[in-house]
Write an enzyme that holds these catalytic residues in place. Structure first.
Site, PDB file in Angstrom:
ATOM      1  N   GLU A 263       0.861  -1.356  -0.035  1.00 44.15           N
ATOM      2  CA  GLU A 263      -0.118  -0.004  -0.145  1.00 44.15           C
ATOM      3  C   GLU A 263       0.840   1.226   0.029  1.00 44.15           C
ATOM      4  O   GLU A 263       1.691   1.335   0.676  1.00 44.15           O
ATOM      5  CB  GLU A 263      -0.844  -0.034   1.184  1.00 44.15           C
ATOM      6  CG  GLU A 263      -1.940  -0.796   1.389  1.00 44.15           C
ATOM      7  CD  GLU A 263      -3.152  -0.646   2.614  1.00 44.15           C
ATOM      8  OE1 GLU A 263      -2.784   0.264   3.262  1.00 44.15           O
ATOM      9  OE2 GLU A 263      -4.084  -1.610   2.799  1.00 44.15           O
ATOM     10  N   GLU A 317     -13.716   5.175  -0.276  1.00 47.58           N
ATOM     11  CA  GLU A 317     -14.502   4.164   0.382  1.00 47.58           C
ATOM     12  C   GLU A 317     -15.206   5.093   1.576  1.00 47.58           C
ATOM     13  O   GLU A 317     -14.422   5.313   2.476  1.00 47.58           O
ATOM     14  CB  GLU A 317     -13.608   3.215   0.793  1.00 47.58           C
ATOM     15  CG  GLU A 317     -12.992   2.391  -0.173  1.00 47.58           C
ATOM     16  CD  GLU A 317     -11.968   1.336   0.289  1.00 47.58           C
ATOM     17  OE1 GLU A 317     -12.342   0.297   1.028  1.00 47.58           O
ATOM     18  OE2 GLU A 317     -10.855   1.724   0.303  1.00 47.58           O
ATOM     19  N   LYS A 320     -15.208   4.121   5.553  1.00 48.21           N
ATOM     20  CA  LYS A 320     -13.852   4.152   6.423  1.00 48.21           C
ATOM     21  C   LYS A 320     -14.169   5.134   7.484  1.00 48.21           C
ATOM     22  O   LYS A 320     -14.253   6.250   7.509  1.00 48.21           O
ATOM     23  CB  LYS A 320     -12.781   4.226   5.538  1.00 48.21           C
ATOM     24  CG  LYS A 320     -12.596   3.283   4.547  1.00 48.21           C
ATOM     25  CD  LYS A 320     -11.047   3.422   3.979  1.00 48.21           C
ATOM     26  CE  LYS A 320     -10.099   2.883   4.837  1.00 48.21           C
ATOM     27  NZ  LYS A 320      -8.689   2.910   4.350  1.00 48.21           N
ATOM     28  N   GLU A 326      -9.303   9.606   5.117  1.00 46.90           N
ATOM     29  CA  GLU A 326      -9.374   8.264   5.142  1.00 46.90           C
ATOM     30  C   GLU A 326     -10.327   7.503   3.993  1.00 46.90           C
ATOM     31  O   GLU A 326     -10.279   6.560   3.521  1.00 46.90           O
ATOM     32  CB  GLU A 326      -9.731   7.732   6.496  1.00 46.90           C
ATOM     33  CG  GLU A 326      -8.814   7.848   7.520  1.00 46.90           C
ATOM     34  CD  GLU A 326      -7.571   7.069   7.200  1.00 46.90           C
ATOM     35  OE1 GLU A 326      -7.621   5.833   6.776  1.00 46.90           O
ATOM     36  OE2 GLU A 326      -6.398   7.738   7.327  1.00 46.90           O
TER      37      GLU A 326
END
Length: 499
Positions: A263, A317, A320, A326
């Protein structure tokens, strides 16, 4: 020296270099912690449309595995931390999981890695203790199925696994994790699996902006940070973080384990205090990262070393938790439109919604700003002719662009070469604010400034002895011979020896 000895020597070198020619890979993390994402089938179609060949997913969801069948995309699949207890306790659990979740879809779905747990050191210690037993059981299940050499087993780590990361040469693992790391590293070395790490220069900058410059975090720095122990020069935070891991591994005498970045990335939006979380910075980081990786640049401690990298993440997303950033790491919005433009080939910025190159019909060049200081120009020139991989032979003595012999002229030639090689984007002409785009062709006499797509430069008649550093800069000169080129030479030599 006998012919048989030469044959053995050349053959050995060829085998050593085969891995070099494979090249580094750039993939994308496909997280699904959201309630508004497209179906897996549509997500795979999006991935294929943008020529992404490598994807990491975080579980073994059957619908997702089915969607990737016959796509040619290579998958890293995950076993969540919540499943570590049953996997670590009984071999039968790993066997059943493999039989039900993997074997029905393999090899139509190309699975190359299984990550057993994720960043276990960031959760209670009892989880870390389960990782290696679970990895061993998964490996045994793969061996029973005859897949242990085709699918590698590892686990992912955060940089929190280190107790020290600066300077990179002082990189060391946290001693409180020794009970977990020693058997883990022995497993990785024995099975030739990579040490997987999640690295985020964004957090290093956000949490310590007084010590880390934004340019250094974004691969945009024209100055260098020197490791006082090794003398190695660092122009970006990413390399420094990776080398800290390498030195930590070497300190424990694990020198053969490769690193994989599972990542990394940059958020496009954040809370009011997260001022660096912007789409422009995300585009800059990921564009420079891709170029850095696919050119097999390696790191200062491991020049030319293959390093596979997965960008986080495919989509924003919305479920999250945490700060606004985030939920905004995606390359795409859930409606499949791009958050910003990104080119996975590393050749420049591409419109990710159409695949079209973003270039003006009018040619542009990049030159040095006339009001830049000599020190800034010298640093930027040294970087361009060094880490920037610009061929600066044309500004050597007796070459077409040496005169006029001054920093502005030499830096202009080097800046433009880098600019054209890297897509002629605004980012590629920044040089810490010392570059300036122009519509006026700066070529003169026999000194020809390149344009996008052109390989013709004024250095075409320069000799191979020309240094890669500018004549106006002082430093060591090194010649890097790509492994594949050397392998080609050795192949010819081997043919001659055999015949």
């Amino acid at each position: 020296m006998g012919r048989s000895f030469i044959l053995v020597l050349v053959t050995s070198l060829l085998l050593m270099l085969i891995g070099v020619c494979q090249g580094s890979k750039v993939g994308v993390c496909y997280g699904r912690n959201a309630d508004d994402l497209p179906t897996p089938d549509k997500a795979v179609q999006l991935i294929q449309n943008h020529n992404i060949k490598y994807v990491r997913i975080y579980d073994s969801n059957i619908q997702v595995l089915k969607a990737f069948a016959n796509s040619g995309i290579e998958l890293v699949i995950g076993i969540p931390n919540s499943d570590l207890l049953p996997f670590s306790q009984f071999q039968s659990n790993a066997d059943t999981w493999l039989r039900n979740n993997i074997l029905p879809y393999y090899p139509a779905t190309k699975i190359t890695y299984i990550t057993v747990g994720a960043e276990a050191t960031e959760v209670p210690k009892n989880v870390s203790a389960m990782v290696v037993p679970a990895m061993q059981n998964v490996f045994t299940a793969l061996r029973k199925a005859g897949l242990h050499k085709k699918i590698k087993v590892s686990t992912t780590h955060s940089l929190g696994v280190l107790s020290r990361s600066y300077p990179p040469s002082a990189g060391a693992f946290n001693s409180s994790y020794a009970f977990f790391l020693r058997p883990l590293l022995e497993f990785l070395a024995e099975n030739q699996s990579p040490f997987m790490v999640d690295t985020y220069p964004y957090y290093a900058y956000r949490d310590s902006s007084s010590n880390v410059s934004l340019d250094y975090a974004l691969f945009e720095s024209s100055s260098e940070v020197i490791d006082p122990n090794t003398g190695l020069l660092y122009t970006n935070m990413f390399d420094a973080q990776i080398d800290a891991i390498y030195f930590a591994l070497m300190a424990l005498n694990f020198r053969t384990i490769k690193i994989m970045v599972t990542e990394t990335g940059w958020p496009s939006k954040g809370s009011p205090k997260e001022t660096a979380a912007t789409a422009d910075n995300a585009q800059t980081y990921n564009t420079n990262l891709i170029r850095h990786v696919i050119n097999d640049t390696g790191t200062p401690a491991k020049p030319g070393q293959e390093l596979d990298v997965y960008i986080f993440s495919l989509f924003n997303e919305n479920r999250k938790p945490g700060l606004e950033s985030e939920r905004n790491w995606g390359l795409f919005f859930p409606d499949q439109t791009s958050v910003y433009n990104l080119d996975f080939t590393g050749r420049g910025t591409v419109d990710i919604t159409t695949g079209a190159n973003i270039t003006s019909s009018n040619e542009t060049w990049c030159v040095a700003a006339s009001n830049a200081s000599d020190a800034d120009l010298q640093n930027a020139l040294d970087w361009a002719c060094g880490s920037g991989n610009v061929d600066c032979s044309a500004i050597q003595p007796s070459q077409p662009c040496f005169e006029p012999d001054n920093l502005v002229s030499h830096a202009s030639y080097a800046f433009n070469s880098y600019y054209q090689q890297n897509g002629a984007t605004d980012i590629a002409c920044s040089f810490g604010g010392n570059g300036l785009r122009t519509n006026k062709n700066p070529s003169y006499d026999n000194c020809i400034y390149a344009t996008v797509g052109s390989r013709k430069t004024a250095a075409s008649n320069a000799t191979a002895a020309s240094a890669s550093k500018s004549a106006s800069s002082v430093g060591k000169v090194s010649i890097h011979v790509p492994g594949c080129l050397l392998m080609g030479f050795l192949t010819i030599l081997l043919t001659v020896v055999i015949s």
